[in-house]
Design a protein around this motif. Sequence first.
Motif, short mmCIF file in Angstrom:
data_model
loop_
_atom_site.label_atom_id
_atom_site.label_comp_id
_atom_site.label_asym_id
_atom_site.label_seq_id
_atom_site.Cartn_x
_atom_site.Cartn_y
_atom_site.Cartn_z
N SER A 146 0.84 -1.20 0.00
CA SER A 146 0.00 0.00 0.00
C SER A 146 0.87 1.25 0.00
CB SER A 146 -0.89 -0.01 1.24
OG SER A 146 -1.68 1.17 1.29
N PRO A 147 0.47 2.32 -0.70
CA PRO A 147 1.30 3.53 -0.78
C PRO A 147 1.72 4.09 0.57
CG PRO A 147 -0.44 3.64 -2.40
CD PRO A 147 -0.72 2.42 -1.58
N HIS A 148 0.86 3.98 1.57
CA HIS A 148 1.24 4.55 2.87
C HIS A 148 2.43 3.82 3.48
CE1 HIS A 148 -0.75 1.07 4.66
NE2 HIS A 148 -0.27 1.42 5.84
N LEU A 149 2.47 2.49 3.29
CA LEU A 149 3.58 1.70 3.82
C LEU A 149 4.83 1.87 2.95
CD1 LEU A 149 4.74 -0.30 5.82
CD2 LEU A 149 3.72 -2.16 4.49
N ALA A 150 4.65 1.91 1.65
CA ALA A 150 5.78 2.14 0.74
C ALA A 150 6.43 3.49 1.05
CB ALA A 150 5.31 2.09 -0.70
N GLY A 208 -5.43 1.01 -5.78
CA GLY A 208 -6.15 -0.08 -5.12
C GLY A 208 -7.63 0.20 -5.01
N GLY A 209 -8.25 -0.24 -3.90
CA GLY A 209 -9.66 0.02 -3.66
C GLY A 209 -9.87 1.37 -3.01
N ILE A 210 -11.13 1.71 -2.75
CA ILE A 210 -11.44 3.05 -2.25
C ILE A 210 -10.90 3.29 -0.84
CG2 ILE A 210 -13.70 2.40 -1.30
CD1 ILE A 210 -12.79 5.70 -3.12
N VAL A 211 -10.74 2.23 -0.02
CA VAL A 211 -10.23 2.42 1.34
C VAL A 211 -8.72 2.19 1.35
CG1 VAL A 211 -10.63 1.92 3.77
CG2 VAL A 211 -12.41 1.41 2.11
N CYS A 212 -8.03 2.93 0.51
CA CYS A 212 -6.58 2.77 0.39
C CYS A 212 -5.87 3.90 1.12
CB CYS A 212 -6.16 2.76 -1.08
SG CYS A 212 -4.38 2.52 -1.33
N PRO A 213 -5.12 3.60 2.20
CA PRO A 213 -4.36 4.65 2.87
C PRO A 213 -3.19 5.11 2.00
CG PRO A 213 -3.92 2.52 3.89
CD PRO A 213 -4.96 2.29 2.85
N ILE A 214 -3.06 6.39 1.84
CA ILE A 214 -2.02 6.97 0.98
C ILE A 214 -0.85 7.48 1.80
CG2 ILE A 214 -1.54 8.76 -0.73
CD1 ILE A 214 -3.30 6.52 -1.76
N ARG A 215 -1.16 8.00 2.96
CA ARG A 215 -0.12 8.42 3.89
C ARG A 215 -0.64 8.21 5.31
NH1 ARG A 215 3.13 14.27 4.39
NH2 ARG A 215 4.16 13.78 6.37
N HIS A 216 0.21 7.62 6.16
CA HIS A 216 -0.22 7.37 7.54
C HIS A 216 1.01 7.41 8.44
CE1 HIS A 216 -2.22 5.48 10.97
NE2 HIS A 216 -3.36 5.74 10.37
N ASP A 217 1.29 8.60 8.94
CA ASP A 217 2.45 8.77 9.82
C ASP A 217 2.11 9.78 10.90
OD1 ASP A 217 2.72 11.33 8.63
OD2 ASP A 217 4.06 10.53 7.09
N TYR A 228 -3.73 10.39 5.30
CA TYR A 228 -4.47 10.65 4.07
C TYR A 228 -4.97 9.34 3.46
CZ TYR A 228 -2.04 15.21 4.06
OH TYR A 228 -1.54 16.45 4.38
N TYR A 229 -6.22 9.39 3.00
CA TYR A 229 -6.82 8.27 2.29
C TYR A 229 -7.26 8.75 0.92
CZ TYR A 229 -6.85 5.89 6.80
OH TYR A 229 -6.47 5.32 7.98
N LEU A 230 -7.61 7.81 0.05
CA LEU A 230 -8.08 8.21 -1.29
C LEU A 230 -9.25 9.18 -1.21
CD1 LEU A 230 -7.96 5.01 -3.54
CD2 LEU A 230 -6.44 7.00 -3.60
N THR A 231 -10.14 8.94 -0.26
CA THR A 231 -11.29 9.83 -0.14
C THR A 231 -10.89 11.26 0.24
OG1 THR A 231 -11.60 8.90 2.08
CG2 THR A 231 -13.03 8.07 0.33
N ASP A 232 -9.76 11.42 0.90
CA ASP A 232 -9.27 12.77 1.17
C ASP A 232 -8.87 13.47 -0.12
OD1 ASP A 232 -9.39 12.87 4.09
OD2 ASP A 232 -7.84 11.34 4.02
N ILE A 233 -8.16 12.74 -0.98
CA ILE A 233 -7.75 13.33 -2.27
C ILE A 233 -8.97 13.67 -3.11
CG2 ILE A 233 -6.53 12.87 -4.44
CD1 ILE A 233 -4.56 11.16 -2.87
N ILE A 234 -9.96 12.78 -3.13
CA ILE A 234 -11.19 13.04 -3.87
C ILE A 234 -11.84 14.32 -3.35
CG2 ILE A 234 -13.54 12.19 -4.28
CD1 ILE A 234 -12.31 9.33 -4.15
N GLY A 235 -11.83 14.49 -2.03
CA GLY A 235 -12.40 15.69 -1.43
C GLY A 235 -11.62 16.95 -1.77
#
Length: 224
Positions: free
Chosen positions: A78-82, A115-124, A129-136
């Motif tokens: 997942s992008p947040h872990l990468a 990935g799917g809609i519940v994809c964490p993009i950044r988590h530190d 940030y999640y995909l829904t944050d970017i959409i917003g």
Amino acid sequence: MSKGLFITGTDTDIGKTYVTALIVKTMRQAGYNAGYYKAAISGAPTVAASDAGFVNKFADIHEPEDMILSYLYQHAVSPHLAAKLEGHPLEKEVILQAWKRVTEAYPYVTMEGSGGIVCPIRHDEKAHYYLTDIIGWLHLPVLVVADAGLGTINHVVTTCEYIKNRHIPIKGIILNNWQGGVMEEDNVKMIEEITGVKVIALVKKGDTILHCDPKVLEGCYAEV
């Protein structure tokens, strides 16, 4: 004023990138000046070998790499872990600036999720940030891509409910890997009945164009 559309999937590896490429190619062949953008990709060695590179080539966009993608991660997680593993977290301002650039260049921009809609993009410790944050941030409506086969009713319905609960408009559903038959025809009927969202296209393996009226596609985009 540019118009945008966000493409998400019910899961990873359900053909979201392939369908996104079909959407952009179909729009372009119908005379719409359509572009493409993706915020983050993980598990690709280069942009050219990534999802973004595939869409760029398949849809005949041929834009510079920094125009179609902002973050490329090597680890296939997942992008947040990468981002944690590679020390290069996604920054909101980078996405906003990249989006401004692509929407200034194209009147129609299709943005592909990760990935799917519940994809964490950044988590530190600094941001979540999640995909829904970017959409917003970008005020985008969503189109959902799913597999046409067994199990898709549950996957589509739960994905749509998650999106609706965040007050994000859903413009349509596209079913990939379409083979037809009683079960898949019933999947379409049940998905539309339960979600209230129209299945706008069915994609067979090997399709080189999306079998959907370009005007219907155009109607999925919203001003951003």
